[in-house]
Every structure is written in structure tokens, then in C-alpha cells.
Write a protein that holds these residues in place. Sequence first.
Motif, PDB file in Angstrom:
ATOM      1  N   LEU A   5       0.784  -0.990   0.113  1.00  0.00           N
ATOM      2  CA  LEU A   5      -0.058   0.004  -0.117  1.00  0.00           C
ATOM      3  C   LEU A   5       1.640   0.943   0.197  1.00  0.00           C
ATOM      4  O   LEU A   5       1.913   1.442   1.021  1.00  0.00           O
ATOM      5  CB  LEU A   5      -1.022   0.096   1.057  1.00  0.00           C
ATOM      6  CG  LEU A   5      -1.856  -1.118   1.464  1.00  0.00           C
ATOM      7  CD1 LEU A   5      -2.672  -0.924   2.309  1.00  0.00           C
ATOM      8  CD2 LEU A   5      -3.165  -0.612   0.248  1.00  0.00           C
ATOM      9  N   LYS A   6       0.537   2.746  -0.722  1.00  0.00           N
ATOM     10  CA  LYS A   6       1.105   3.432  -0.777  1.00  0.00           C
ATOM     11  C   LYS A   6       0.944   4.346  -0.082  1.00  0.00           C
ATOM     12  O   LYS A   6      -0.076   4.453   0.731  1.00  0.00           O
ATOM     13  CB  LYS A   6       0.736   4.400  -2.126  1.00  0.00           C
ATOM     14  CG  LYS A   6       1.311   4.468  -3.096  1.00  0.00           C
ATOM     15  CD  LYS A   6       1.322   5.277  -3.911  1.00  0.00           C
ATOM     16  CE  LYS A   6       0.302   4.471  -5.082  1.00  0.00           C
ATOM     17  NZ  LYS A   6      -0.140   5.669  -6.759  1.00  0.00           N
TER      18      LYS A   6
ATOM     19  N   GLU B 318      -7.410  -4.923  -6.225  1.00  0.00           N
ATOM     20  CA  GLU B 318      -6.232  -3.547  -5.649  1.00  0.00           C
ATOM     21  C   GLU B 318      -6.141  -2.171  -4.979  1.00  0.00           C
ATOM     22  O   GLU B 318      -5.707  -1.952  -6.054  1.00  0.00           O
ATOM     23  CB  GLU B 318      -4.670  -4.270  -6.119  1.00  0.00           C
ATOM     24  CG  GLU B 318      -4.607  -5.299  -5.294  1.00  0.00           C
ATOM     25  CD  GLU B 318      -4.023  -6.524  -4.759  1.00  0.00           C
ATOM     26  OE1 GLU B 318      -4.357  -5.521  -3.781  1.00  0.00           O
ATOM     27  OE2 GLU B 318      -3.678  -7.632  -4.600  1.00  0.00           O
ATOM     28  N   PRO B 319      -6.623  -2.017  -3.628  1.00  0.00           N
ATOM     29  CA  PRO B 319      -6.369  -0.877  -3.281  1.00  0.00           C
ATOM     30  C   PRO B 319      -4.909   0.341  -3.659  1.00  0.00           C
ATOM     31  O   PRO B 319      -3.637  -0.410  -3.196  1.00  0.00           O
ATOM     32  CB  PRO B 319      -6.729  -0.115  -2.380  1.00  0.00           C
ATOM     33  CG  PRO B 319      -6.507  -1.450  -1.483  1.00  0.00           C
ATOM     34  CD  PRO B 319      -6.832  -2.701  -2.205  1.00  0.00           C
ATOM     35  N   ALA B 320      -4.513   1.126  -4.600  1.00  0.00           N
ATOM     36  CA  ALA B 320      -3.545   1.655  -4.217  1.00  0.00           C
ATOM     37  C   ALA B 320      -3.382   2.686  -2.594  1.00  0.00           C
ATOM     38  O   ALA B 320      -1.678   2.041  -2.181  1.00  0.00           O
ATOM     39  CB  ALA B 320      -3.384   2.823  -4.690  1.00  0.00           C
ATOM     40  N   LYS B 321      -3.994   2.527  -1.987  1.00  0.00           N
ATOM     41  CA  LYS B 321      -3.871   3.432  -1.185  1.00  0.00           C
ATOM     42  C   LYS B 321      -4.971   3.398   0.260  1.00  0.00           C
ATOM     43  O   LYS B 321      -5.983   3.270  -0.515  1.00  0.00           O
ATOM     44  CB  LYS B 321      -3.812   4.865  -0.629  1.00  0.00           C
ATOM     45  CG  LYS B 321      -2.437   5.491  -0.437  1.00  0.00           C
ATOM     46  CD  LYS B 321      -2.657   7.344  -0.957  1.00  0.00           C
ATOM     47  CE  LYS B 321      -1.499   7.718  -0.892  1.00  0.00           C
ATOM     48  NZ  LYS B 321      -1.657   9.234  -1.268  1.00  0.00           N
TER      49      LYS B 321
END
Lengths: 311, 440
Positions: A5-6, B318-321
Amino acid sequence: MNHQLKLSVSPHIHSGRSTAGIMRDVLIALAPATVAGVIIFGWRALLVVALCVASSVGFEALYNLIVKREQTVGDLSAAVTGLLLALNLPANIPLWQCVVGSLFAVIIVKALFGGIGCNVVNPAITARVFMLIAFGTMATQAYPTIVDTVSSATPLAQMAQGTTPALTDLLLGLHGGAIGETCAVALLIGGAYLLIRRVISWHLPVAFIGTTFLFSFLMGGMDVMHALSMVLSGGLLIAAIFMATDYVTSPSTAWGKIIFGLGAGLITCMIRYFGTYPEGVSFAILLMNILTPYIDSWTKHKVFGRGGKRA
Amino acid sequence: MAFSLHGVHVPHRKHTQDQSAARMAPPKTVTIPMSMHIGAPARPVVKVGDLVKVGTLIAEAGGVVSSPIYASVSGKVTKIPDILLSSGTTAPAVVIESDGEMTPEEALMPPVVNSRDSLLEAVRASGVVGLGGAGFPTHVKLNVDPSRIEYLIINGTECEPYITSDTYTMTERRDDMAYAIEALKTYLGIKNIIIGIESNKKKAIKSMMQLMQETAKNCTVSVKVFPSIYPQGGEKVLIYHATGRVVPVGKLPIDVGCIVLNCTTLAAIGSYLKTGMPLVEKCVTVDGGAVKNAQNVIVPIGTSIADLFDFCGGLTVEPAKVLYGGPMMGIAIPDMTLPVMKNTNAVLALTQKEAALPQTTACIRCGSCTNTCPFGLAPAMFAKAYEKKDTVLLEELGINACMECGCCSFVCPANRPLVQTNKLSKALLREEKAKEDKRV
């Protein structure tokens, strides 16, 4: 966890505004004046525009390559500089002078000071002033016009000799002058577009143009037509709308912009009425550019919650 | 009031605003951190193997500025490990394996409130902290000389995109809010109440108008509707717009006679006073492009983000954040095992597209940051001062007035990391101060 995750500091969304987007808007806003210039002054004007834009972008790209900096031509600021420079030149200018002017604007005024955002003065304005002084011939006398391609005096030069040009000619730009500065209607359309797109605010152009109008009104013996002619001729509109409002070299607060506009208007009129050059817009902006950091520090916003105590 | 403060128009994306809230069945385990508030972490009072019920005290306040914590499910304490929180600090957490019964603690009963002191004690015991996100223990905030409180301001602005959990509170928990208001009026002598809402919450406005009529006895209550301009809900922004008063830099709302409570905080107090059930569950907005069914969910505190997403139909991409809170001020979290905490009002899973930020380029001095800052600060100048490590200039420019609302970064066409620089600048200033204190 297989998926990364970013992580970053808030905010996590963005307005979508970008430097390139703003520059694109400026190019769009300059399109009417460019088209008008080409119609009025013919294909030679188009050549000057193309050459200035191409050489400005080319020089910036080349400079970045040579000094191994990240390529910045994508932000379109070099294109804006090239276009603004071209619109401030007469259509019959020798082509090599266009290239030298672009070189001066992009390399000396902008790149050597650190590139976009770091220049102290406006590149196109400074290059124009440089060319005015270095290649004296382009100064004022010999501008071509569409009608017969015979050189004619600019309205400011005419007025210096005591004749007032027709208002419709001023609005449509059917008179001598630089490629992009003559057609007031086209410039106003561009200005309206920038206001609507919120690229610029009204403060600076209104203060600049208003001061010039008022000063000319008083100097011309309370003659509205005279004052109007002073506003519509020369490089005032293109300068007040497109060049003085350059973010990098003008103040950022509303009051700062008004002070800049007042100062630029006064200097313009001083030069027009009392100086040896018939046009003073470029010098006025250049001088105000230099004062910008001071204006910025005088006009800082008051910090909310800091009462009367100012830092 | 003369002016309204600057701000930005953010996309609302309040997809869940017209829904009620779904109640999630207890997850297999909950992980309840001891640090879900500002102040000293709570001290666990249970051991591994202890049996707990919903509402059983599992940790007592670790100091004056702290808050007790209660079990959110019935079951068995299986471990008390240290976990890494989103703030980057570690804190112990009580892990409870749920028996699936959600049996409430029998000893719970509504608190006896008959004085200011007993009210404050009840608020302390409720485990309620600032639920708008700050997590400041509410009993500490209320513990001021009652004569200083001229206004109680109820914050229902909910100006962050996506989040609608406060909207849920205002539309569906009006009784709880009214109950709390009556107690605060009676024992803290509150005479003026202002409920602040943004104009885009029509249903909530209607409900709060009704609340105004219900609670107006011996007190002036008004609902003020503000334009939906972010950050309308910033404490000092709200106080200014509601009362015209300016909270000086470095001072508290009470210094200008105001106390601001988030509407959900108020409802949580009301619910405890009425039933004796402390704060053990939260309504959380689960949204973002990666979530299958965006909705408001009522969950036991300590439920993992992963379980919460599963309840909402899982993630479609898929989430980025993944964020705690909204996209303007929320915290990006490193993994989905982290739990819902007391002050969690939303959990967002943003897609690549939603979380995409433009490339950072050079500052073009456009002035957008300083012209949108609600407090008139000049973020671009902070950045320059920070580069030079000029703490004197930073302080002079007013860095400590910054509330990190994110307007400057949001509008910056060069996408400069302005909020980040402001945070770093404040940290630099704190370090400098600490060094000076040592020398003295």
C-alpha cells in the motif's frame, strides 16, 4: 501482505491543476490575438510566431540536455514565452533577430537563473527590451500594416504628433504595431478566458489599465477619447493581461497585484508622456518585476489569530 | 461577521449519504489499541485468558489526559502484544477472541449524574474522546470553569469528501444528541448552542432543526448552515463562522468562550448517560473506488480493516491507498490488519486513479497556496524557510497556526508537498525548542 500500500502525507487527492494546464490556458487565450495578428499583418507574422515559439522551445530543450536537467519543455512555459515574444515584435523583423531574442529570453533571463519559477524578471518582456535597445530599428517607426503593406506610424507615434486614430481601428487593430498587440478585441477575449478559467485575477490588469486611463485622462485635458486611445494603443492590453500577470514575476496577493498594476501604469505613462520612447509598457513591467519581492513582503496576508501584532 | 475564510471546493463523493448504517456481526477477533486518543496510553487491567463481555473495562486511563477502554465484544483475551499504529508509534493492544454472543456486561447501568462533577466523571468513564478525528479526551475539554463557556458549538459540518458517518449520527441518533445536550445544559450551564452544518446535507439539516426545537428550553439553540467549502469543519474556522470570534494562535477555543464538540462525540456521551454502555462501537463510512459496496457500518472497535472490507463485499481491485479518515486529512495506513479505533470515522480504499497525484514540478509562485489558506499563511514561503532550516523565519511566518487542512497541497499546480513540509517545519521547531530548553 503481498500487496504494497502506498504511504504518503495527506492530502490524498488533488485538484488536477497543473503548470502545463495553466500554460495551455494561456496559449489558448493568446490564440485570438495571434490569429488577428496573422490576418492583419499577413503570413510574415505567422513565420515570426512559428520561429519564436520553435526557437524558445528548442533552446530550453537544448539547455536542459546540455546541463543534464530534467526536461521541462512539457510544461509549455517556453512555448508561452516564445509566443508572447513574437506577439510583441513587428511582422517585418529580420528573422535572425527573432532567434536571438528567444535565446536571450529562454537562456539568459530564465534558464541561467534556475529555470521556471526562479527567474527574477519576465523573459519575454526582458527580451523585448533587450531587442529594443540592441536592434534599434525595430523600435517604433517602421511597422507594416495589412492594407497596403506600406509602413505606417503606430497610434502612439501618431498621437505624439497630435492626431488621434479612429476608435474602431484601435479596437480591431487595423493600424501599425507589434503582431499581437494591436487587436484590442482579441486581447480582451483572451483576458476574459483567463479570468473565467481563474488563471489570472482581475486585480493586476484592472489596476494597470485603470491607472493608465486615469493618468492619460488627466494629461489629455479630461478627454475620454484620448484616454481611451492611450489604453487601446501600444502594448498596454497584451502587457497588462498576459505579461504583467506572469506568476513568477508578479506579487501573489490581491493587494500586491494592485500595487504592481498601479506602479506599472504610472511608469508606463511617465515614459509615454515625458520619456524619449513613445512606448513604456515593457520598461514599466520590468521595473515592477524587480520590485515584486518587496511588494510581496509588504502585502503578506495577516495570519489568522495573530491579532494586531504583525511579525 | 465580516468575511468568510478561504478554502477550496473539494469533490464531495458522499455516495453513502442517503443510506442508513448496517450492523456488522462480531468478527473472530478484535485488536483494541491502548492508544486511541491524545494523551497517555490507557493501562490494561485484563490478563491473557480473562473472560470479558461487551462493555467490560479492559484498560483504565493512564493519566489525567487519557481515557478508559472497554471490551467491544464478549469473549476471551488471547494476547496483549505491542502493535505498530498508523502514527508510527507502538502501543500495547488487547486482542479478544469473540465468542460470537455479544453478551453485554451485567454490571453496566446508567451513571448517576446530579452535579457538574458527576457529569464530568460520567463523560470520563464513557471512554468518549473527540470522535471527529482528533481523539482528545472529551472530559478534559469539558473540565473548565463553566462561566467561561459562552457557546457550545456542535460540529456537524463533515467537510471531508466521502465521509457520512456524522450525517448518520445527525439523522439517526438525534435522541442521543438531545440527551447529552440536556445534561450539558443542566450541569455546565450552557446558554448558547450553535449547530454547524454544511449546506450539502439536507436531511441532516432538517433533523438538526428538529433537535433545535426539542432542546431550546432555557437555552438558545441555532442551526447554522454554511457553504460546502473545505475546511468548514476546522475547529477555528467553524468558531469564526459561527460566532465571528478569532481563536488566537496557540490558544484554545475556550479562550474565546467556545467549546466545540463533534456531533458523534455528543451522541456517544448521550448514549452512555442513557444506557450506561460506554464507547465500544463506531459507525464507520467504508468507501473508495476499490470497495465493492460502499456503506456506513456499525462495528465493534478493534475490528480489523480487512474484516470491515470483507463485510462490504470485499475489494474489487487492489487499492493503491487505504486511509483512516478522509482524503484531505486522513492517514494512509501500511496494512489492513490495523483496527477501527475510537476516532475512526471512515476507512477508504482508494484506487490507483483516485489516489493519483500529479508529478511534482518547480514552484511557479502562482500564489494559489497563500490565496486558499484559510488562515492567510504562505505555504510556499514556509517551504523556502524550511529548506534553509530558518526556524526564526518559520515562526515569524506563523507555521504554528497551520492546521494541516491540505488546501495548499490540493490546489498547488506544481503539486509541491506543502503539508508535508509544514509538518516537518513544525517538528524542526519543536526540536529546536527542546534543545534550547535543555541549554537553559
